[in-house]
Design an enzyme around this catalytic site. Structure first.
Site, PDB file in Angstrom:
ATOM      1  N   ASP A  77       0.814  -1.213   0.000  1.00 17.48           N
ATOM      2  CA  ASP A  77       0.000   0.000   0.000  1.00 17.48           C
ATOM      3  C   ASP A  77       0.850   1.268   0.000  1.00 17.48           C
ATOM      4  O   ASP A  77       0.459   2.282  -0.569  1.00 17.48           O
ATOM      5  CB  ASP A  77      -0.933  -0.007   1.208  1.00 17.48           C
ATOM      6  CG  ASP A  77      -2.060  -1.035   1.069  1.00 17.48           C
ATOM      7  OD1 ASP A  77      -2.250  -1.552  -0.055  1.00 17.48           O
ATOM      8  OD2 ASP A  77      -2.735  -1.308   2.074  1.00 17.48           O
ATOM      9  N   GLY A  78       2.033   1.212   0.637  1.00 15.71           N
ATOM     10  CA  GLY A  78       2.933   2.369   0.624  1.00 15.71           C
ATOM     11  C   GLY A  78       3.399   2.702  -0.787  1.00 15.71           C
ATOM     12  O   GLY A  78       3.456   3.871  -1.186  1.00 15.71           O
ATOM     13  N   ASP A 180      -0.677  14.655  20.786  1.00 13.38           N
ATOM     14  CA  ASP A 180       0.568  14.385  20.064  1.00 13.38           C
ATOM     15  C   ASP A 180       0.424  14.704  18.580  1.00 13.38           C
ATOM     16  O   ASP A 180       1.422  14.783  17.865  1.00 13.38           O
ATOM     17  CB  ASP A 180       0.961  12.914  20.214  1.00 13.38           C
ATOM     18  CG  ASP A 180       1.540  12.610  21.591  1.00 13.38           C
ATOM     19  OD1 ASP A 180       1.715  13.549  22.385  1.00 13.38           O
ATOM     20  OD2 ASP A 180       1.814  11.427  21.862  1.00 13.38           O
ATOM     21  N   THR A 191      -8.948   3.569   7.024  1.00 12.04           N
ATOM     22  CA  THR A 191      -8.512   2.270   7.567  1.00 12.04           C
ATOM     23  C   THR A 191      -7.010   2.232   7.813  1.00 12.04           C
ATOM     24  O   THR A 191      -6.453   1.152   8.026  1.00 12.04           O
ATOM     25  CB  THR A 191      -8.905   1.135   6.600  1.00 12.04           C
ATOM     26  OG1 THR A 191      -8.462   1.458   5.284  1.00 12.04           O
ATOM     27  CG2 THR A 191     -10.409   0.925   6.580  1.00 12.04           C
ATOM     28  N   ALA A 192      -6.348   3.397   7.791  1.00 15.45           N
ATOM     29  CA  ALA A 192      -4.902   3.458   7.986  1.00 15.45           C
ATOM     30  C   ALA A 192      -4.576   4.090   9.344  1.00 15.45           C
ATOM     31  O   ALA A 192      -5.063   3.620  10.383  1.00 15.45           O
ATOM     32  CB  ALA A 192      -4.263   4.218   6.819  1.00 15.45           C
ATOM     33  N   SER A 194      -5.508   6.798  10.821  1.00 19.99           N
ATOM     34  CA  SER A 194      -6.676   7.268  11.557  1.00 19.99           C
ATOM     35  C   SER A 194      -7.317   6.139  12.364  1.00 19.99           C
ATOM     36  O   SER A 194      -7.660   6.309  13.540  1.00 19.99           O
ATOM     37  CB  SER A 194      -7.699   7.867  10.587  1.00 19.99           C
ATOM     38  OG  SER A 194      -8.896   8.221  11.254  1.00 19.99           O
ATOM     39  N   LEU A 195      -7.467   4.978  11.745  1.00 18.77           N
ATOM     40  CA  LEU A 195      -8.073   3.836  12.430  1.00 18.77           C
ATOM     41  C   LEU A 195      -7.258   3.417  13.641  1.00 18.77           C
ATOM     42  O   LEU A 195      -7.812   3.077  14.692  1.00 18.77           O
ATOM     43  CB  LEU A 195      -8.203   2.661  11.451  1.00 18.77           C
ATOM     44  CG  LEU A 195      -8.826   1.380  11.993  1.00 18.77           C
ATOM     45  CD1 LEU A 195     -10.287   1.606  12.359  1.00 18.77           C
ATOM     46  CD2 LEU A 195      -8.698   0.245  10.985  1.00 18.77           C
ATOM     47  N   SER A 196      -5.933   3.450  13.522  1.00 13.71           N
ATOM     48  CA  SER A 196      -5.080   3.029  14.639  1.00 13.71           C
ATOM     49  C   SER A 196      -5.183   3.985  15.818  1.00 13.71           C
ATOM     50  O   SER A 196      -4.777   3.634  16.932  1.00 13.71           O
ATOM     51  CB  SER A 196      -3.620   2.919  14.179  1.00 13.71           C
ATOM     52  OG  SER A 196      -3.071   4.184  13.896  1.00 13.71           O
TER      53      SER A 196
END
Length: 295
Positions: A77-78, A180, A191-192, A194-196
């Protein structure tokens, strides 16, 4: 009627020599279908060094100096995000061939690629248009790409002290995030990062952005979802007098007198999807969303 010749521009991950058989399969499929191939110079040099491509098989390009019917991202994905940044406003549809682990954006397996090329020739595919966030500064412009398919993150640089992010939406003061950092995410990027940080999952095609604080120093701060037509203005205070702006993971230092404005870009990123691909299937199978771990 013989399908017309398709031209492909290829970007790839240069740290995946162990995926040589998968890379050969993709290139062989393109050759079998008589495709025109252009390859990003860095990836082209990698392919030649690893003996994965014959010299002269493809043309080489630098920067955004390419034209094609489709762009192929070979990696995870990167790599897909980097390829999308290079495509920019060209509006060339992107195909993600997954050479990594998760493959949420890069969702075509190397073994499936030949079927995908056949589908492209016969028009058996769809193209999803994904929104992109643009970042503007009132100080020095960002050195790299200032547009994000996934997210823009405002982050502290020092190890101890959080930052204060004074936030307004369409000129109206929202709040000051003591945290932070702050992640402003598109539906694609929900789902990246933000989700974490506890942000919501947003279905692509939903015309909204999510704002999610990173480790907020308050029990009252929760993610907020706003229209993607909104203009977000951010002013940051930091004890170290600087902070980081990360655009799809590519970070750059800014001084805390810099004022940031985030808005929807004038163009989107077009992502190729095979007919029959379902977002909720991908969400369940690759993110294990809703899975009962007790079973």
């Amino acid at each position: 009627m013989t399908p017309r010749k398709l031209n492909f521009a290829i970007f790839g991950n240069t740290f995946q020599a162990k995926k040589s058989s998968a890379i050969r399969n993709v290139l062989a499929s393109l050759e079998t279908h008589g495709a025109g191939i252009s390859v990003d110079r860095e990836y082209h040099d990698f392919l030649l060094k690893e003996n994965l491509m014959k010299p002269g098989r493809a043309t080489v390009f630098d920067g955004d100096g390419f034209e094609a019917d489709f762009v192929i991202s070979m990696g995870g994905d990167g790599t897909f995000l980097k390829a999308a940044g290079r495509v920019g406003p060209k509006a060339i549809p992107v195909i993600g061939v997954n050479m990594g682990r998760l493959g949420f954006l890069a969702d075509v397996g190397p073994g499936e690629f030949d079927d995908v090329v056949g589908a492209l020739h016969h028009g058996c595919y769809t193209v999803e248009n994904r929104v992109v966030i643009m970042v503007e500064t009132d100080g020095e412009p960002l050195a790299g790409c200032n547009c994000a398919l996934n997210d823009v993150a405002i982050l502290k640089r020092d190890n101890a002290s959080m930052i204060s992010i004074h936030t307004s939406i369409n000129g109206e003061y929202l709040t000051t995030f003591q945290a932070d950092g702050l992640v402003v995410s598109t539906p694609t990027g929900s789902t990246a990062y933000s989700l974490s940080n506890g942000g919501p999952i947003i279905v692509p095609g939903t015309h909204v952005l999510a704002m999610t604080a990173v480790a907020p120093h308050s029990l009252n701060i929760r993610p907020i979802v706003i229209s993607d037509d909104s203009e977000i203005t951010l002013a940051v205070e930091s004890r170290s007098h600087n902070f980081l702006v990360a655009v799809d993971g590519r970070s750059e230092k800014c001084c805390d007198v810099t004022r940031l404005t985030l808005r929807k870009a004038l163009y989107g990123v077009k992502i190729v999807k095979r007919n029959g691909t379902r977002y909720f299937d991908t969400l369940r199978h690759k993110m294990m969303w809703g899975k009962d771990l007790r079973i």
